[in-house]
Design a protein around this motif. Structure first.
Motif, PDB file in Angstrom:
ATOM      1  N   UNK A  80      54.987  27.510  52.309  1.00  0.00           N
ATOM      2  CA  UNK A  80      54.262  28.509  52.904  1.00  0.00           C
ATOM      3  C   UNK A  80      53.319  28.121  53.517  1.00  0.00           C
ATOM      4  N   UNK A  81      52.618  28.205  53.912  1.00  0.00           N
ATOM      5  CA  UNK A  81      51.216  27.629  54.377  1.00  0.00           C
ATOM      6  C   UNK A  81      50.156  28.385  55.126  1.00  0.00           C
ATOM      7  N   UNK A  82      48.798  28.797  54.068  1.00  0.00           N
ATOM      8  CA  UNK A  82      47.900  29.314  54.570  1.00  0.00           C
ATOM      9  C   UNK A  82      46.480  28.565  55.017  1.00  0.00           C
ATOM     10  N   UNK A  83      46.254  28.452  55.959  1.00  0.00           N
ATOM     11  CA  UNK A  83      44.839  27.507  56.757  1.00  0.00           C
ATOM     12  C   UNK A  83      43.311  27.890  55.662  1.00  0.00           C
ATOM     13  N   UNK A  84      43.451  26.867  55.471  1.00  0.00           N
ATOM     14  CA  UNK A  84      41.980  26.484  54.232  1.00  0.00           C
ATOM     15  C   UNK A  84      40.781  27.290  54.484  1.00  0.00           C
ATOM     16  N   UNK A  85      41.131  26.711  55.481  1.00  0.00           N
ATOM     17  CA  UNK A  85      39.099  27.494  56.561  1.00  0.00           C
ATOM     18  C   UNK A  85      38.984  28.910  56.095  1.00  0.00           C
ATOM     19  N   UNK A  86      40.858  29.527  55.606  1.00  0.00           N
ATOM     20  CA  UNK A  86      40.779  31.411  55.458  1.00  0.00           C
ATOM     21  C   UNK A  86      40.170  31.726  53.451  1.00  0.00           C
ATOM     22  N   UNK A  87      40.742  30.838  53.432  1.00  0.00           N
ATOM     23  CA  UNK A  87      41.147  30.744  51.513  1.00  0.00           C
ATOM     24  C   UNK A  87      39.049  30.938  51.532  1.00  0.00           C
ATOM     25  N   UNK A  88      39.390  31.848  50.294  1.00  0.00           N
ATOM     26  CA  UNK A  88      37.324  32.293  50.116  1.00  0.00           C
ATOM     27  C   UNK A  88      37.824  31.148  48.349  1.00  0.00           C
ATOM     28  N   UNK A  89      39.123  31.775  47.969  1.00  0.00           N
ATOM     29  CA  UNK A  89      39.042  31.004  46.234  1.00  0.00           C
ATOM     30  C   UNK A  89      40.757  31.286  45.364  1.00  0.00           C
ATOM     31  N   UNK A  90      40.775  30.720  44.785  1.00  0.00           N
ATOM     32  CA  UNK A  90      42.261  30.850  44.281  1.00  0.00           C
ATOM     33  C   UNK A  90      42.233  30.949  42.914  1.00  0.00           C
ATOM     34  N   UNK A  91      42.623  32.215  42.684  1.00  0.00           N
ATOM     35  CA  UNK A  91      42.537  33.059  41.799  1.00  0.00           C
ATOM     36  C   UNK A  91      43.570  32.971  40.188  1.00  0.00           C
ATOM     37  N   UNK A  92      43.640  32.680  38.702  1.00  0.00           N
ATOM     38  CA  UNK A  92      44.641  33.042  38.272  1.00  0.00           C
ATOM     39  C   UNK A  92      44.199  34.274  36.973  1.00  0.00           C
ATOM     40  N   UNK A  93      45.295  35.662  37.822  1.00  0.00           N
ATOM     41  CA  UNK A  93      44.982  37.036  37.043  1.00  0.00           C
ATOM     42  C   UNK A  93      45.968  37.104  36.114  1.00  0.00           C
ATOM     43  N   UNK A  94      46.063  37.904  35.158  1.00  0.00           N
ATOM     44  CA  UNK A  94      46.579  38.611  34.664  1.00  0.00           C
ATOM     45  C   UNK A  94      48.006  39.480  35.165  1.00  0.00           C
ATOM     46  N   UNK A  95      48.835  40.425  34.902  1.00  0.00           N
ATOM     47  CA  UNK A  95      49.029  41.806  35.351  1.00  0.00           C
ATOM     48  C   UNK A  95      48.711  43.157  35.094  1.00  0.00           C
ATOM     49  N   UNK A  96      47.866  42.173  33.789  1.00  0.00           N
ATOM     50  CA  UNK A  96      46.560  43.792  33.218  1.00  0.00           C
ATOM     51  C   UNK A  96      45.654  43.756  33.887  1.00  0.00           C
ATOM     52  N   UNK A  97      45.068  42.857  34.556  1.00  0.00           N
ATOM     53  CA  UNK A  97      43.900  42.694  35.391  1.00  0.00           C
ATOM     54  C   UNK A  97      44.228  43.064  36.855  1.00  0.00           C
ATOM     55  N   UNK A  98      45.537  43.826  37.097  1.00  0.00           N
ATOM     56  CA  UNK A  98      45.413  44.172  38.097  1.00  0.00           C
ATOM     57  C   UNK A  98      45.611  45.598  38.539  1.00  0.00           C
ATOM     58  N   UNK A  99      45.001  46.916  38.733  1.00  0.00           N
ATOM     59  CA  UNK A  99      44.985  48.108  38.603  1.00  0.00           C
ATOM     60  C   UNK A  99      45.716  48.919  39.537  1.00  0.00           C
ATOM     61  N   UNK A 100      47.812  49.175  39.491  1.00  0.00           N
ATOM     62  CA  UNK A 100      48.327  49.811  39.768  1.00  0.00           C
ATOM     63  C   UNK A 100      47.349  50.777  41.282  1.00  0.00           C
ATOM     64  N   UNK A 101      47.658  51.395  42.903  1.00  0.00           N
ATOM     65  CA  UNK A 101      47.795  52.103  42.800  1.00  0.00           C
ATOM     66  C   UNK A 101      48.441  53.037  43.595  1.00  0.00           C
ATOM     67  N   UNK A 102      49.236  54.213  43.309  1.00  0.00           N
ATOM     68  CA  UNK A 102      49.583  55.200  43.750  1.00  0.00           C
ATOM     69  C   UNK A 102      50.014  55.718  45.069  1.00  0.00           C
TER      70      UNK A 102
END
Length: 157
Positions: free
Chosen positions: A16-38
């Motif tokens: 897949x590809x996304x237009x670079x013009x729509x991208x703000x940043x590339x993140x590298x995060x761990x699963x612990x940094x994501x808070x699930x929302x029920x």
């Protein structure tokens, strides 16, 4: 005039590809940094803190129905997740799109881009802007459609 795209893979062999013009940043995060929302759509894996704000994270594999496992974080509690933050100005929306493998930046000419095929899965068609017939087809995603998805329109406020 050529346009640049972030080239990435999702689960399986799909490219897949996304237009670079729509991208703000590339993140590298761990699963612990994501808070699930029920109670939200399954494509939304939760929120993460980004630049002092909460940012929704979406599993693109789940949104496009190409997911082979339950979650991008399943069985990988210490691994790093790659997400491309996409944004639009009006109305202001931001979203972290979780991808499996970031391949780099491609430059594509308009002549290379073909209309989306009707053979693509119906769930994915609304999010696809075109196809580039390479060795393995490259599917171009429409960031505005992703940001406007009914899956989280009510969730993103």
């Amino acid at each position: 005039m050529d346009a640049e795209y972030f080239h990435f893979k999702l689960q399986g062999h799909a490219q897949f590809a996304l237009p670079l013009s729509s991208a703000v940043e590339v993140l590298r995060i761990t699963p612990q940094q994501i808070c699930a929302i029920p109670g939200v759509d399954l494509a939304l894996i939760g929120v993460t803190k980004w630049r002092g704000q909460l940012l929704w994270s979406v599993d693109l594999s789940a949104l496009l129905k190409v997911r082979q496992t339950n979650s991008p974080t399943a069985g990988r509690p210490t691994s790093t997740i790659t997400a491309i933050v996409i944004a639009q100005a009006q109305p202001l929306r931001r979203l972290a799109c979780v991808v499996n493998d970031l391949k780099g930046v491609l430059s594509l000419s308009p002549e290379q881009i073909k209309p989306p095929s009707t053979q693509l899965p119906e769930a994915a068609r609304d999010y696809i802007s075109g196809i580039v017939p390479l060795e393995a087809p490259l599917i171009l995603l429409d960031p505005r459609a992703i940001l406007s998805s009914p899956c989280w329109k009510l969730s993103s406020g």
